[in-house]
Design an enzyme around this catalytic site. Structure first.
Site, PDB file in Angstrom:
ATOM      1  N   THR A   1       0.770  -1.220   0.015  1.00 42.75           N
ATOM      2  CA  THR A   1      -0.145  -0.017   0.106  1.00 42.75           C
ATOM      3  C   THR A   1       0.593   1.295  -0.031  1.00 42.75           C
ATOM      4  OG1 THR A   1      -0.156  -0.153   2.312  1.00 42.75           O
ATOM      5  CG2 THR A   1      -1.912  -1.261   1.220  1.00 42.75           C
ATOM      6  N   GLU A   2       1.872   1.084  -0.359  1.00 45.74           N
ATOM      7  CA  GLU A   2       2.976   2.388  -0.250  1.00 45.74           C
ATOM      8  C   GLU A   2       2.374   3.465  -1.035  1.00 45.74           C
ATOM      9  OE1 GLU A   2       5.391  -0.446   1.907  1.00 45.74           O
ATOM     10  OE2 GLU A   2       3.874  -0.543   0.425  1.00 45.74           O
ATOM     11  N   VAL A   3       1.947   3.196  -2.243  1.00 47.03           N
ATOM     12  CA  VAL A   3       1.445   4.441  -3.110  1.00 47.03           C
ATOM     13  C   VAL A   3       0.146   5.067  -2.328  1.00 47.03           C
ATOM     14  CG1 VAL A   3       2.259   3.389  -5.219  1.00 47.03           C
ATOM     15  CG2 VAL A   3      -0.017   2.721  -4.511  1.00 47.03           C
TER      16      VAL A   3
ATOM     17  N   TYR B   1       0.282   5.915   0.635  1.00 49.13           N
ATOM     18  CA  TYR B   1       0.837   7.086   1.531  1.00 49.13           C
ATOM     19  C   TYR B   1       2.014   7.732   1.130  1.00 49.13           C
ATOM     20  CZ  TYR B   1      -2.362   3.884   4.284  1.00 49.13           C
ATOM     21  OH  TYR B   1      -3.544   3.232   4.639  1.00 49.13           O
TER      22      TYR B   1
ATOM     23  N   MET C   1       4.529   6.713  -0.240  1.00 44.17           N
ATOM     24  CA  MET C   1       5.830   6.109   0.020  1.00 44.17           C
ATOM     25  C   MET C   1       6.197   5.056  -1.019  1.00 44.17           C
ATOM     26  SD  MET C   1       5.885   5.420   4.197  1.00 44.17           S
ATOM     27  CE  MET C   1       4.304   4.532   4.236  1.00 44.17           C
TER      28      MET C   1
END
Length: 261
Positions: free
Chosen positions: A137-139, A141, A143
């Site tokens: 899920t980095e995209v 937040y 990141m």
């Protein structure tokens, strides 16, 4: 176990040469500094423990690990060199699993998100519950991270789909995509992972260690060089007591007794 009696976020129990490490950081086994430091200590100790031949890693509750503890981000950003120290610790918490001489089986009981997804992927074998899922899920937040680890397990197209969209990939999908070796109901998860671990634990211990070492070292080698390295391992194993015992037991039609030497 000596050296692991003061853990706060992990639990370790051992039986029949199999150590089960349970992430116990409620509510979702988020990874903070203490979590990572304990993970490094646990795998260093188990990796050196002569009685441990296989490790099962799982989570307590409904999550395997929901990833990094984002509440630490403000403090990290406010420290001089904070991100460098943080990133080094994050890498070490993953590397200690990949570099552990003993095989590690991820028993993914629920959500494995971000750093939790990577923690599952750095294990040697994945067994997943039907309701479990992996997600990066980095995209969501702002990141980035995990791409290289995801590429080891997924096809290039699926890896990009996963990273770019933060899509959840369920247990049955992971099994269909050959990311996981087994997908079972949650209530059977630990039994399945432990059964695999027990089967590995009955093999020649030094040969299993050599096999894991070969996986780590030959992954990016050309085929010719990788196979040549593996042959050197077989030659070295031929001189060990356990290999001689395995061959003698085969000839004599009996159960071998291994001593780890």
């Amino acid at each position: 176990m000596k050296g692991l009696d003061d853990l706060t976020l992990l639990r370790v129990r051992s039986a029949d040469h199999v150590a089960t490490v349970t992430m116990a950081a409620p509510p979702v086994n988020a990874q903070n500094r203490v979590f990572r430091e304990e993970m490094i200590r646990v795998f260093d100790v188990l990796g050196a423990d002569a009685d441990t031949r296989v490790i099962v890693l799982t989570g307590e509750g409904r999550a395997f690990s929901a990833g990094a503890d984002l509440t630490e981000r403000t403090a990290i950003a406010g420290e001089a060199g904070g991100y460098s120290r943080h990133n080094r610790l994050v890498r070490a918490a993953f590397d200690v699993i990949m570099e552990c001489p003993k095989p590690v089986i991820a028993a993914v009981n629920g959500a494995a998100i971000g750093a939790g997804c990577v923690m599952a992927l750095v294990c040697d074998i994945l067994v997943v519950a039907e309701e479990a899922f992996l997600s990066m899920t980095e995209v969501d937040y702002g990141m980035a991270g995990g791409v290289r680890h995801v590429l080891r397990a997924f096809s290039p197209s699926d890896a990009r789909l996963m990273i770019y969209t933060a899509r959840r990939i369920s247990g049955p999908e992971l099994y269909r995509m050959n990311v996981a070796s087994a997908c079972v109901p949650r209530e059977r998860l630990l039994d399945e992972a432990t059964a695999i671990a027990s089967k590995i634990a009955r093999k020649v211990p030094l040969a299993v260690v050599a096999a894991k070492r070969s996986f780590g070292l030959t992954e990016e080698m050309p085929l010719r060089d990788g196979y040549r390295y593996e042959q050197t391992q077989t030659a070295l194993l031929a001189e060990t007591e356990d290999t001689k015992e395995a061959l003698a037991a085969f000839r004599e039609k009996r159960t071998p007794v291994f001593k780890g030497r």
